[in-house]
Write an enzyme that holds these catalytic residues in place. Structure first.
Site, PDB file in Angstrom:
ATOM      1  N   GLU A   1       0.813  -1.009  -0.179  1.00 32.65           N
ATOM      2  CA  GLU A   1      -0.150  -0.094  -0.168  1.00 32.65           C
ATOM      3  C   GLU A   1       1.178   1.594   0.012  1.00 32.65           C
ATOM      4  OE1 GLU A   1      -3.016  -0.066   2.995  1.00 32.65           O
ATOM      5  OE2 GLU A   1      -4.064  -2.359   1.994  1.00 32.65           O
ATOM      6  N   ASP A   2       0.532   1.967  -0.771  1.00 32.46           N
ATOM      7  CA  ASP A   2       0.698   3.607  -1.048  1.00 32.46           C
ATOM      8  C   ASP A   2       2.186   3.872  -0.809  1.00 32.46           C
ATOM      9  OD1 ASP A   2      -1.442   3.638   0.505  1.00 32.46           O
ATOM     10  OD2 ASP A   2      -1.310   4.512   2.532  1.00 32.46           O
TER      11      ASP A   2
ATOM     12  N   CYS B   1      -6.578   4.697  -2.259  1.00 33.66           N
ATOM     13  CA  CYS B   1      -6.705   3.107  -1.971  1.00 33.66           C
ATOM     14  C   CYS B   1      -8.678   2.573  -2.470  1.00 33.66           C
ATOM     15  CB  CYS B   1      -6.519   2.704  -0.827  1.00 33.66           C
ATOM     16  SG  CYS B   1      -7.159   3.742   0.166  1.00 33.66           S
TER      17      CYS B   1
ATOM     18  N   ASP C   1      -0.246  -0.554  -5.078  1.00 32.77           N
ATOM     19  CA  ASP C   1      -2.025  -0.041  -4.779  1.00 32.77           C
ATOM     20  C   ASP C   1      -2.413   1.744  -4.766  1.00 32.77           C
ATOM     21  OD1 ASP C   1      -1.986   1.475  -2.377  1.00 32.77           O
ATOM     22  OD2 ASP C   1      -3.972   0.670  -1.245  1.00 32.77           O
ATOM     23  N   HIS C   2      -1.692   2.512  -5.192  1.00 32.78           N
ATOM     24  CA  HIS C   2      -0.696   4.026  -5.205  1.00 32.78           C
ATOM     25  C   HIS C   2       0.172   4.204  -5.145  1.00 32.78           C
ATOM     26  CE1 HIS C   2      -2.246   5.771  -1.668  1.00 32.78           C
ATOM     27  NE2 HIS C   2      -3.259   4.462  -1.982  1.00 32.78           N
TER      28      HIS C   2
END
Length: 638
Positions: free
Chosen positions: A38-39, A77, A238-239
């Site tokens: 994530e992130d 997300c 995820d980004h």
């Protein structure tokens, strides 16, 4: 040392893997493993980042294909995962807004459902967080215990394992044992160079190093199970980075993700055309392309409603020229941005230029970098490059050359030398919005009210959605031309409420002169329009730029619109944001504001927290306790 030991274990595990492979070798389809985190942006050693410490991912990249131009489509997300799970842009399904929920049409299924029908055992470990309500069961198992080991004999698997330790919230977790030296961190040109910023960036990299160890363990487990030769492995974030002006901001800094794909020798016929061990490709890909790529790898027909393009497998299509991004409501703050990128340039269309990129999102402000950055802006101590994030209005259009300006701080949209590039990317963005039927042009509440009884995707693809007319109104509203005010006032009389909404936004964005010139039209819109969203925007304009009588009427309108049981969660969020934009001008209604009900019990649960967050902001700024009427001064006293 630990990470390098994992690499050695992985290699040994692969060499010593048992002959029996739990039936995987008998399958006519490969296993597919997604290892996600994530992130994070591409802050990895294999992407050339000298500050990063990622030996496991670097070793993996040396035998895989690395994508240089991979976008998450959304810089946060839930909308990003929503893109992946359906293979359809959330701007077309009504799922673009953070933590919203939209129904899907009966014919659209989430990709694990289609893989399961083809015989795959599908597991998700473990976050879902989709802005879409599924049609039926999606996963064989979705939990913190979900694992491909639970599949049947000879059954191919598709498995997702998601690491949460790199999430935005972990950047600011204290105390923290430092690994990277903050003094050596590279600070982007848009961030101020302060101790808080350096610590946050260093901790961000520390968390990536920890994730790299997790990644190595996942591959070692796969090899120990004898499955490495039968499994195609994807790794991606995820980004973009969880740091401010990456997360929630649809620039390259918020949308670009690392993407690595490894295809074992046995399945090389399913590899991307550009595939080579340790190779790199500049083929533009994005999250909307992941679902059709899975179907292509698994020899499944790609449904006609899929909006992505397969980049691996037996059904690979011609490369994209562009990838696209979007921003809608982020938590409690509304905005609308659309972006496009080729291999060199990033184009940004700001449909609400009166809102800064850096709106006051409560969750984001918990990060020390965000707070110190905003405080320095308020004190006038930033460079122009550092200030732009917080400034309103922002530019109607932005254009960045990533070759000469990787931090995206020099806007070339007004540069005569770049007008051909600007027009090309502007046209591509508009064509994409029209082709995919972008329902995000509607106020969030109207996405749902207009599609009641069906779903936003079906409504958006019907003749009832006049997308060309609404898009034209939105472009006029956001073009920044003062001479367009008269035409915008004319839009307030249109038969379509979304056109009227954009007419009101255009006047609000042009400020005092436009509001005064078209005062009567805005008063009529505020008091008589049958759309609560038009009334809210007109009230904000009159409250900000009108006279005392206008302000009083505007505050009454906004209070009525904020009454959630009567107007709904979406209107309440919009009205409370407008009240917050009025600042101290709203002081006279703090008693009434403290007493209103901002939770709509009939709304989707995911939408209910944001009006509450806005009420917390308003209670702090206006001085009342939410749920209790504010004390009024006695007569004759201030």
């Amino acid at each position: 040392m630990l990470n390098r030991t994992l690499i050695l274990l992985l290699a040994v595990g692969h060499l010593l893997c048992p002959v029996s492979r739990a039936g995987a070798a008998e399958s006519t389809r490969p296993n597919i493993l997604w290892l996600t985190t994530e992130d994070i942006g591409p802050q990895l050693g294999c992407y050339g980042d000298a500050y990063a410490d990622t030996p496991n991912l670097d070793a993996f990249a040396a035998r895989s294909l690395l994508y240089l131009t991979a976008w998450s489509n959304a810089p946060v997300c839930a909308p990003a995962r929503t893109t992946i799970i359906a293979g359809v842009y959330p701007t077309a399904t009504g799922g673009e807004h953070m933590r919203s929920t939209a129904p899907l049409p009966a014919q659209v299924r989430m990709y694990p459902q289609i893989l399961r029908e083809a015989g795959y055992y599908c597991t998700n470990n473990s976050k879902e967080d989709y802005n879409l309500a599924p049609n039926g069961k999606v996963w064989d198992e979705s939990s913190g215990k979900a694992h491909y080991q639970s599949r049947g004999a000879g059954q191919p698997f598709f498995a997702v394992f998601n690491h949460v330790g790199t999430h935005e919230s972990q950047i600011r977790t204290r105390p923290h044992k430092a690994v990277h030296d903050p003094s050596k961190a590279v600070i982007p040109a848009y961030h101020p160079d302060t101790p808080e910023v350096r610590q946050d960036w260093a901790q961000y990299y520390d968390n990536i190093t920890t994730m790299d160890g997790w990644f190595g363990k996942q591959l070692a487990e796969l090899a120990a199970a004898g499955l490495a030769d039968d499994t195609i492995v994807f790794f991606y974030g995820d980004h973009g980075s969880g740091m401010p002006r990456s997360k929630r901001t649809p620039l390259n800094s918020g949308l670009r993700v690392p993407l690595l794909v490894h295809v074992p020798e046995k399945w090389k016929h399913l590899a991307p055309p550009e595939y080579s061990a340790g190779g790199k490709t500049d083929r533009p890909v994005s999250f909307v392309d992941l679902a059709p790529t899975l179907f292509s790898i698994a020899s499944i027909a790609v449904p006609d409603w899929i909006q992505g393009k397969a980049f691996a497998g037996g059904k690979v299509v011609e490369p994209r020229q562009y990838v696209f991004g979007f921003r809608g409501r982020m938590d409690e703050r509304t905005d609308m941005v659309r972006t496009a990128r080729d291999n060199r340039y990033v184009y940004v269309k700001n449909f609400m230029p009166h809102r800064p990129h850096g709106q006051s999102v409560g969750y984001q402000l918990q990060t020390p970098t965000t707070r110190v950055w905003k405080d320095l802006f308020a004190a006038g101590k930033l460079t122009p490059e550092q200030s732009y994030f917080w400034q309103a209005p922002k530019a109607s259009e932005e254009l960045y050359d990533l070759q000469s300006d990787p931090w995206e701080v020099r806007n070339l949209a007004a540069d005569p030398a770049h007008q051909a590039t600007l027009e090309r990317l502007r046209t591509a963005t508009q064509d994409w919005m029209l082709a995919t039927r972008d329902v995000g042009l509607l106020p969030e509440g109207e996405i749902h009210s207009r599609s009641k009884g069906s779903d936003p995707y079906t409504y958006g693809h019907s003749p009832d959605f006049p997308i060309a007319k609404i898009l034209a109104a939105a472009r006029l509203a956001s073009n920044g031309d003062p001479s367009a005010a008269k035409s915008l006032a004319g839009l307030l009389g249109d038969s379509d409420s979304a056109v009227r909404y954009w007419g009101a936004i255009g006047l609000l964005a042009r400020g005092k002169a436009a509001t005064e010139a078209h005062h009567d039209a805005l008063v009529s819109a505020m008091t008589k329009d049958d759309s609560v969203y038009v009334r809210i925007v007109a009230a904000e304009a009159l409250g900000k730029f009108g006279n005392d009588a206008d302000l009083a009427a505007a505050l009454r309108t906004l209070l009525a619109a904020a009454d959630a049981p009567k107007t709904g969660a979406y209107a309440t969020t919009s009205a409370l944001q407008a009240i917050d934009e009025l600042g101290s001008k709203a002081m006279s209604i703090k008693s009434e504001l403290a007493a209103i009900q901002v939770i709509d019990p009939t709304s989707y649960p995911r939408t209910r927290e944001y009006p509450t967050r806005l009420m917390e902001t308003l209670s702090a700024s206006l001085g009342f306790e939410y749920g209790k009427p504010a004390k009024q001064p006695k007569k004759g006293k201030k």
